[in-house]
Design a protein around this motif. Sequence first.
Motif, PDB file in Angstrom:
ATOM      1  N   THR A 113      -4.987  -6.962  -5.309  1.00  0.00           N
ATOM      2  CA  THR A 113      -6.473  -7.203  -5.380  1.00  0.00           C
ATOM      3  C   THR A 113      -7.545  -5.559  -5.595  1.00  0.00           C
ATOM      4  OG1 THR A 113      -7.053  -8.153  -3.523  1.00  0.00           O
ATOM      5  CG2 THR A 113      -6.746  -9.281  -5.241  1.00  0.00           C
ATOM      6  N   MET A 114      -7.330  -5.054  -4.727  1.00  0.00           N
ATOM      7  CA  MET A 114      -7.695  -3.404  -4.039  1.00  0.00           C
ATOM      8  C   MET A 114      -7.307  -2.583  -5.631  1.00  0.00           C
ATOM      9  SD  MET A 114      -9.400  -1.730  -3.309  1.00  0.00           S
ATOM     10  CE  MET A 114      -9.929  -1.670  -2.023  1.00  0.00           C
ATOM     11  N   HIS A 160       0.466  -0.976   0.034  1.00  0.00           N
ATOM     12  CA  HIS A 160       0.058  -0.189   0.204  1.00  0.00           C
ATOM     13  C   HIS A 160       0.940   1.468   0.154  1.00  0.00           C
ATOM     14  CE1 HIS A 160      -2.712   2.622   1.721  1.00  0.00           C
ATOM     15  NE2 HIS A 160      -4.066   2.083   0.733  1.00  0.00           N
ATOM     16  N   CYS A 193     -15.522  -6.799  -8.502  1.00  0.00           N
ATOM     17  CA  CYS A 193     -14.909  -6.832  -7.161  1.00  0.00           C
ATOM     18  C   CYS A 193     -13.832  -7.680  -6.422  1.00  0.00           C
ATOM     19  CB  CYS A 193     -16.497  -6.778  -5.691  1.00  0.00           C
ATOM     20  SG  CYS A 193     -17.410  -5.543  -6.481  1.00  0.00           S
ATOM     21  N   TRP A 194     -12.851  -7.322  -7.496  1.00  0.00           N
ATOM     22  CA  TRP A 194     -11.530  -7.721  -6.900  1.00  0.00           C
ATOM     23  C   TRP A 194     -10.796  -7.475  -5.197  1.00  0.00           C
ATOM     24  CZ3 TRP A 194     -12.325 -11.944 -10.519  1.00  0.00           C
ATOM     25  CH2 TRP A 194     -11.753 -11.378 -11.553  1.00  0.00           C
ATOM     26  N   HIS A 195     -11.411  -7.140  -4.834  1.00  0.00           N
ATOM     27  CA  HIS A 195     -11.115  -6.323  -3.568  1.00  0.00           C
ATOM     28  C   HIS A 195     -11.715  -7.271  -2.883  1.00  0.00           C
ATOM     29  CE1 HIS A 195     -14.229  -4.041  -4.133  1.00  0.00           C
ATOM     30  NE2 HIS A 195     -14.540  -4.680  -2.527  1.00  0.00           N
ATOM     31  N   HIS A 235      -2.653 -11.642   3.337  1.00  0.00           N
ATOM     32  CA  HIS A 235      -3.710 -10.042   3.159  1.00  0.00           C
ATOM     33  C   HIS A 235      -2.861  -9.270   4.271  1.00  0.00           C
ATOM     34  CE1 HIS A 235      -7.972 -11.722   1.628  1.00  0.00           C
ATOM     35  NE2 HIS A 235      -6.739 -11.705   1.452  1.00  0.00           N
ATOM     36  N   ASN A 269      -4.333  -8.367  -0.524  1.00  0.00           N
ATOM     37  CA  ASN A 269      -5.707  -7.897  -0.716  1.00  0.00           C
ATOM     38  C   ASN A 269      -5.331  -6.841  -0.957  1.00  0.00           C
ATOM     39  OD1 ASN A 269      -4.433  -7.265   1.286  1.00  0.00           O
ATOM     40  ND2 ASN A 269      -6.286  -6.988   2.442  1.00  0.00           N
ATOM     41  N   VAL A 270      -4.235  -5.956  -1.043  1.00  0.00           N
ATOM     42  CA  VAL A 270      -3.663  -4.565  -1.532  1.00  0.00           C
ATOM     43  C   VAL A 270      -3.651  -4.476  -3.312  1.00  0.00           C
ATOM     44  CG1 VAL A 270      -1.658  -2.781  -1.571  1.00  0.00           C
ATOM     45  CG2 VAL A 270      -2.707  -4.015   0.291  1.00  0.00           C
ATOM     46  N   THR A 274      -8.757  -3.366  -9.347  1.00  0.00           N
ATOM     47  CA  THR A 274     -10.444  -3.358  -9.231  1.00  0.00           C
ATOM     48  C   THR A 274     -10.577  -1.340  -9.816  1.00  0.00           C
ATOM     49  OG1 THR A 274     -10.447  -2.181  -7.298  1.00  0.00           O
ATOM     50  CG2 THR A 274     -11.090  -4.748  -7.268  1.00  0.00           C
TER      51      THR A 274
END
Length: 646
Positions: free
Chosen positions: A471-472, A65, A437-439, A527, A468-469, A475
């Motif tokens: 996949t965010m 991030h 919504c991949w996140h 994650h 998860n960063v 999006t």
Amino acid sequence: NSFCTLLSMYAPMLSPDGIVVPVPRWLTHCIDGVPCDDDMMTKVRELAGKTGEFLEEYAAVHAVHPEDFFCVPKSHTYDFEAIVDEMASVLPAEYAGNLPAAAKQLASWDGDLDCASAPTCVRAIAGSGNRTRRFFHQTQALRLRRAACSVRERKVDGARKVGMCPKKMHEASRLFPVVAACSEASKCHTVINFGEGKGYVSRLLALEANLQVIGLDCNPAHREASDMRLQRMMDEAAESDGSYYRPRGRIVSVTQRVSAAVDWQRLLCENGLLTQGRLTETETRSEHVLVSKVRCERCGTVLQAKPYTLSNHRSKCGSPDDGFASYETGAARQYARGVHLAVGPADSQRMVRVLGFDSASQKHRTVDVATGKKEQLELDSMPYTVVDPVPPTAPAVPLDLGCVAMMGLHTCGDLGSDVLRNFVASKSPTLVLVSCCWHALTPQGFPLSTAFQCTAGSGVPRWRFVTNVSTMLATQPMDAWSDGEDGMSMKGSRLMFYRALLPLLLESLGVANRRSPPEWAATDCAHRGGSPLLQPAFLRNMAKCNPQSFGDFCELVRAEYFQNLSSERVGADASAVWDAHADQFKRFVAFQLLRMTCAPIVEGALLLDRALYLREQLPQASRVALIPLFDGRISPRMFAIVAQRG
């Protein structure tokens, strides 16, 4: 052959020249009718492997991030600091104020970096070091081209577009012909729509394609909204042109959370849809023949007792659900819009549709079905009968779902993975799936294919490098990134830089950070740990406040989260942190640009994983295609997976 004819309507998915593994052959093999042999599948797995290697090598770019810019883990296979320095050294200053514009140039350019016609940011990369050039050559080779294919759209107009925003109209107009053609080619009479939402596509399929549709959605409010929208469509169609909106095929909406394995017999039986192993032919809504009215006990307004009418009034008036009392007009019988009446003597009857009721004259407004002439009729003074319209045909469907198509429009996160598992486990002949919504993905939703479950060179499973960063990041609306004033401004870039400096300030103040960067070598989920310090509501307010300096930003954070700390102490430490790191702003912008350029690669990996899963699990003669169905500027999650069971 019919399936091949269907896919031949769409332009093949192309990839940039120089790609190591020829993706176009795989993505278009079903158009040419060429079976996907073992040799081709080997090449596709090689492509997935190279994508996995890229995600592993550049994990410190896509999986970190921006808030963690100053605490990036050092255990990586390449020199993170070096590539950021190279990028910062050539980045044109004007792009610090519009990162999406720069990222869009880099993510859409397919030619040589030093081409004379290349955009400014691309030409700048040509003058950078070997690491940066290699990075962008890899992204060119691995990304999927996002130009929307050519589709014979079904225009959404009239009553059909009630409640639809332009984005939904675009999606429905392009998805409808694909699902309808796939169903026809596979001889399917019924469609199961996963994550139906408000039923936009379901209504079109039933109205235009004569298909029976079973919609599944976990939110009961969506089912209610779908029913209200259908009633609005009927009312508006009757009011505008006298037409009577009625689907040719039946529509059934079921409130149901879909898991990886659905017990179809229990689901259909519990909802009254299954009788003796076959889907029951029942009406999916009641006919409102007579108008029923109620009075709001709070404001005294008299309303028709229709769900959407009462819902809209409650939102404006604030009346409770039970705040309406029956209201008797004492007038003539009032028939609802759309009701068919046969009026006149038995030997000369004519058919009319009711458009409404005029309370002043106590007459019904009608339209003659044959001539289209509108007139007011006093029904109490003439003979008439209520005529039920011809019900739609609904073919009986065997329980094994052998003639049932499956579809999903923007299925969120793990729901898309569960739809694929249900399709593989069933006998359904065809699937059309658009993921979203991949996140929201969890380890249960990714990976599905064996290609991303294998171990990377570091000994860590390859999928763990997609956090998860990451996949965010996938999006992000890449195609909608503007190269004008709507892009990320200098204000936004500096605000994100302030957020990256905040962990350093917290460390100097002795305050523990609530979130830590990921450790990919760990055995647990990759994650990002903990919860964010700055909540979304606070960040939205921060953007409005527009702090002019890092000190102002820190004071706002202190007032919200650390009231026990003095303003003087926070201000002094903020000044020290700023003085020590202010010169890192350009490097931070370069890091952001590198991250955004990875976005299409991450999304491509997630799509490729799902397509490969189907290819691995379905019979050898099956066909799987990945189609850029939507215009990414309107609907960013634009790719559809189309499969036909062999």
